[in-house]
Motif scaffolding. Structure first.
Motif, PDB file in Angstrom:
ATOM      1  N   ALA A  69      -7.254  -3.584  -1.611  1.00  0.00           N
ATOM      2  CA  ALA A  69      -6.573  -2.938  -0.950  1.00  0.00           C
ATOM      3  C   ALA A  69      -7.321  -1.983   0.190  1.00  0.00           C
ATOM      4  CB  ALA A  69      -5.768  -1.735  -1.763  1.00  0.00           C
ATOM      5  N   VAL A  70      -8.238  -1.339  -0.194  1.00  0.00           N
ATOM      6  CA  VAL A  70      -9.245  -0.762   0.680  1.00  0.00           C
ATOM      7  C   VAL A  70      -9.880  -1.474   1.651  1.00  0.00           C
ATOM      8  CG1 VAL A  70     -11.246  -0.523  -0.599  1.00  0.00           C
ATOM      9  CG2 VAL A  70     -10.943   1.287   0.948  1.00  0.00           C
ATOM     10  N   ALA A  71     -10.318  -2.608   1.319  1.00  0.00           N
ATOM     11  CA  ALA A  71     -10.806  -3.836   2.112  1.00  0.00           C
ATOM     12  C   ALA A  71      -9.778  -4.127   3.483  1.00  0.00           C
ATOM     13  CB  ALA A  71     -11.465  -4.848   1.629  1.00  0.00           C
ATOM     14  N   TRP A  72      -8.417  -4.225   2.988  1.00  0.00           N
ATOM     15  CA  TRP A  72      -7.410  -4.539   3.871  1.00  0.00           C
ATOM     16  C   TRP A  72      -7.201  -3.236   4.645  1.00  0.00           C
ATOM     17  CZ3 TRP A  72      -5.487  -8.656   5.760  1.00  0.00           C
ATOM     18  CH2 TRP A  72      -4.176  -8.660   6.509  1.00  0.00           C
ATOM     19  N   ILE A  73      -7.118  -2.202   4.246  1.00  0.00           N
ATOM     20  CA  ILE A  73      -6.883  -1.151   4.990  1.00  0.00           C
ATOM     21  C   ILE A  73      -8.020  -0.951   5.932  1.00  0.00           C
ATOM     22  CG2 ILE A  73      -6.879   1.520   5.141  1.00  0.00           C
ATOM     23  CD1 ILE A  73      -5.452   1.445   2.148  1.00  0.00           C
ATOM     24  N   ALA A  74      -9.180  -0.997   5.857  1.00  0.00           N
ATOM     25  CA  ALA A  74     -10.540  -1.199   6.648  1.00  0.00           C
ATOM     26  C   ALA A  74     -10.312  -2.101   7.658  1.00  0.00           C
ATOM     27  CB  ALA A  74     -11.803  -1.217   6.060  1.00  0.00           C
ATOM     28  N   LEU A  75      -9.878  -3.193   7.365  1.00  0.00           N
ATOM     29  CA  LEU A  75      -9.782  -4.208   8.427  1.00  0.00           C
ATOM     30  C   LEU A  75      -8.805  -4.174   9.432  1.00  0.00           C
ATOM     31  CD1 LEU A  75     -10.144  -7.306   9.504  1.00  0.00           C
ATOM     32  CD2 LEU A  75      -8.530  -8.143   7.637  1.00  0.00           C
ATOM     33  N   ILE A  76      -7.397  -3.564   8.776  1.00  0.00           N
ATOM     34  CA  ILE A  76      -6.484  -3.450   9.714  1.00  0.00           C
ATOM     35  C   ILE A  76      -6.553  -2.175  10.381  1.00  0.00           C
ATOM     36  CG2 ILE A  76      -3.760  -2.673   9.942  1.00  0.00           C
ATOM     37  CD1 ILE A  76      -4.798  -5.816   9.239  1.00  0.00           C
ATOM     38  N   LEU A  88     -15.371  -0.986  11.260  1.00  0.00           N
ATOM     39  CA  LEU A  88     -14.358  -1.298  10.017  1.00  0.00           C
ATOM     40  C   LEU A  88     -13.837  -2.689  10.047  1.00  0.00           C
ATOM     41  CD1 LEU A  88     -14.527   1.905  10.740  1.00  0.00           C
ATOM     42  CD2 LEU A  88     -12.043   1.917  10.066  1.00  0.00           C
ATOM     43  N   THR A  89     -13.676  -3.230  11.130  1.00  0.00           N
ATOM     44  CA  THR A  89     -13.298  -4.659  10.924  1.00  0.00           C
ATOM     45  C   THR A  89     -14.056  -5.396  10.125  1.00  0.00           C
ATOM     46  OG1 THR A  89     -11.955  -4.708  13.039  1.00  0.00           O
ATOM     47  CG2 THR A  89     -12.500  -7.071  12.216  1.00  0.00           C
ATOM     48  N   ALA A  90     -15.462  -5.565  10.289  1.00  0.00           N
ATOM     49  CA  ALA A  90     -16.603  -6.075   9.780  1.00  0.00           C
ATOM     50  C   ALA A  90     -16.503  -5.642   8.283  1.00  0.00           C
ATOM     51  CB  ALA A  90     -17.947  -5.939  10.354  1.00  0.00           C
ATOM     52  N   LEU A  91     -16.433  -4.201   8.048  1.00  0.00           N
ATOM     53  CA  LEU A  91     -16.547  -3.828   6.618  1.00  0.00           C
ATOM     54  C   LEU A  91     -15.302  -4.293   5.902  1.00  0.00           C
ATOM     55  CD1 LEU A  91     -18.021  -0.326   7.446  1.00  0.00           C
ATOM     56  CD2 LEU A  91     -19.232  -2.105   6.264  1.00  0.00           C
ATOM     57  N   GLY A  92     -14.079  -4.190   6.502  1.00  0.00           N
ATOM     58  CA  GLY A  92     -13.160  -4.826   5.910  1.00  0.00           C
ATOM     59  C   GLY A  92     -13.202  -6.094   5.237  1.00  0.00           C
ATOM     60  N   LEU A  93     -13.434  -7.134   6.414  1.00  0.00           N
ATOM     61  CA  LEU A  93     -13.778  -8.346   6.131  1.00  0.00           C
ATOM     62  C   LEU A  93     -14.868  -8.657   4.914  1.00  0.00           C
ATOM     63  CD1 LEU A  93     -13.681 -10.007   9.711  1.00  0.00           C
ATOM     64  CD2 LEU A  93     -12.155 -10.586   7.923  1.00  0.00           C
ATOM     65  N   THR A  94     -15.880  -7.988   5.116  1.00  0.00           N
ATOM     66  CA  THR A  94     -16.957  -8.052   3.956  1.00  0.00           C
ATOM     67  C   THR A  94     -16.562  -7.686   2.715  1.00  0.00           C
ATOM     68  OG1 THR A  94     -18.555  -7.412   5.718  1.00  0.00           O
ATOM     69  CG2 THR A  94     -19.178  -7.210   3.302  1.00  0.00           C
ATOM     70  N   ALA A 135     -16.724  -4.647  -7.656  1.00  0.00           N
ATOM     71  CA  ALA A 135     -16.635  -3.296  -7.905  1.00  0.00           C
ATOM     72  C   ALA A 135     -17.339  -2.461  -6.604  1.00  0.00           C
ATOM     73  CB  ALA A 135     -17.369  -2.865  -9.233  1.00  0.00           C
ATOM     74  N   TRP A 136     -17.978  -3.065  -5.834  1.00  0.00           N
ATOM     75  CA  TRP A 136     -18.703  -2.445  -4.753  1.00  0.00           C
ATOM     76  C   TRP A 136     -17.805  -2.550  -3.544  1.00  0.00           C
ATOM     77  CZ3 TRP A 136     -22.603   0.800  -4.854  1.00  0.00           C
ATOM     78  CH2 TRP A 136     -23.372   0.730  -5.865  1.00  0.00           C
ATOM     79  N   VAL A 137     -16.687  -3.163  -3.551  1.00  0.00           N
ATOM     80  CA  VAL A 137     -15.811  -3.122  -2.273  1.00  0.00           C
ATOM     81  C   VAL A 137     -15.352  -1.807  -1.972  1.00  0.00           C
ATOM     82  CG1 VAL A 137     -13.404  -4.001  -1.597  1.00  0.00           C
ATOM     83  CG2 VAL A 137     -14.859  -5.382  -2.897  1.00  0.00           C
ATOM     84  N   PRO A 138     -15.024  -0.885  -2.664  1.00  0.00           N
ATOM     85  CA  PRO A 138     -14.727   0.579  -2.408  1.00  0.00           C
ATOM     86  C   PRO A 138     -15.822   1.250  -1.582  1.00  0.00           C
ATOM     87  CG  PRO A 138     -13.930   0.283  -4.375  1.00  0.00           C
ATOM     88  CD  PRO A 138     -14.826  -1.140  -4.375  1.00  0.00           C
ATOM     89  N   PHE A 139     -17.108   1.026  -2.010  1.00  0.00           N
ATOM     90  CA  PHE A 139     -18.054   1.757  -1.340  1.00  0.00           C
ATOM     91  C   PHE A 139     -18.307   1.042   0.244  1.00  0.00           C
ATOM     92  CE2 PHE A 139     -22.620   1.557   0.046  1.00  0.00           C
ATOM     93  CZ  PHE A 139     -22.662   2.914   0.067  1.00  0.00           C
ATOM     94  N   VAL A 140     -18.543  -0.371   0.052  1.00  0.00           N
ATOM     95  CA  VAL A 140     -18.619  -0.879   1.424  1.00  0.00           C
ATOM     96  C   VAL A 140     -17.572  -0.748   2.473  1.00  0.00           C
ATOM     97  CG1 VAL A 140     -18.800  -3.376   2.470  1.00  0.00           C
ATOM     98  CG2 VAL A 140     -20.111  -2.808   0.380  1.00  0.00           C
ATOM     99  N   SER A 141     -16.229  -1.089   1.959  1.00  0.00           N
ATOM    100  CA  SER A 141     -15.204  -0.903   2.691  1.00  0.00           C
ATOM    101  C   SER A 141     -14.558   0.259   2.919  1.00  0.00           C
ATOM    102  CB  SER A 141     -13.986  -1.976   2.441  1.00  0.00           C
ATOM    103  OG  SER A 141     -14.498  -3.455   2.277  1.00  0.00           O
ATOM    104  N   GLY A 142     -14.839   1.116   1.726  1.00  0.00           N
ATOM    105  CA  GLY A 142     -14.380   2.575   1.938  1.00  0.00           C
ATOM    106  C   GLY A 142     -15.278   3.532   2.420  1.00  0.00           C
TER     107      GLY A 142
END
Length: 184
Positions: free
Chosen positions: A104-111, A135-141, A152-159
């Protein structure tokens, strides 16, 4: 100043929210709390600097090189409406597909990043492309990480990192406006 800086205030607020909401496990709790406090203090400092810039120069302060007139016309409304539809629809689709909650947070960062890239064209402000690209790159990552053991690290990277990118972009815009109000 208010019209032109309101986007910066909104960006700084959501940058702070990104950090506060996502600085949690697997981060050490002390580090997570320190990041939250630092984000809130940064937001407060940015607000104070923006208000001081406005006080120094009166109502004409804004982002240098910004277009005259309303920033919030039809094209802006279209970009925001598309953003809302993509945020909601994409998150529903991800949940329906059984994606991990962290996506969810990755999608939010992407959009949100793509929304900034679209606003770069609408407002003719190249500087908006920097946090948009980040933000686009962090969301895609983060979306890519969701399919790995690093989920588990997605919220840190994308959030958290997206929040830092937003706060950094807002700091740049506010510092630029503040310097423009300097008296000789």
């Amino acid at each position: 100043m208010l019209q032109r800086m309101s986007g910066v205030f909104i960006g700084a607020f959501f940058g702070t929210v990104f950090v506060v909401a996502n600085a949690h496990d697997p981060l050490n709790p002390t580090i997570g709390n320190a990041l939250r406090v630092l984000a809130v203090l940064t937001f407060g400092g940015l607000l104070a600097l923006a208000l001081r810039a406005g006080h120094r120069s009166g109502p004409a302060v804004g982002i240098p090189g910004a277009p005259r007139g309303s920033w919030y016309g039809g094209k802006f409304g279209f970009v925001v409406a598309a953003e809302v539809v993509l945020l909601i629809g994409g998150n529903l689709a991800l949940r329906g597909a059984g994606a991990p909650a962290e996506t969810a947070v990755a999608w939010i960062a992407l959009i949100v990043g793509l929304h900034f890239l679209a606003l770069t064209a609408v407002w003719k402000q190249r500087s908006i492309a920097v946090p948009g690209t980040a933000l686009t790159a962090l969301g895609l990552t983060g979306l890519g990480m969701a399919a790995t053991s690093a989920v588990a690290w997605v919220p840190f990277v994308s959030g958290v990192l997206s929040g830092v990118a937003l706060l950094g972009g807002c700091a740049y815009a506010i510092a630029h406006a503040y310097r423009a109000t300097a008296r000789p």
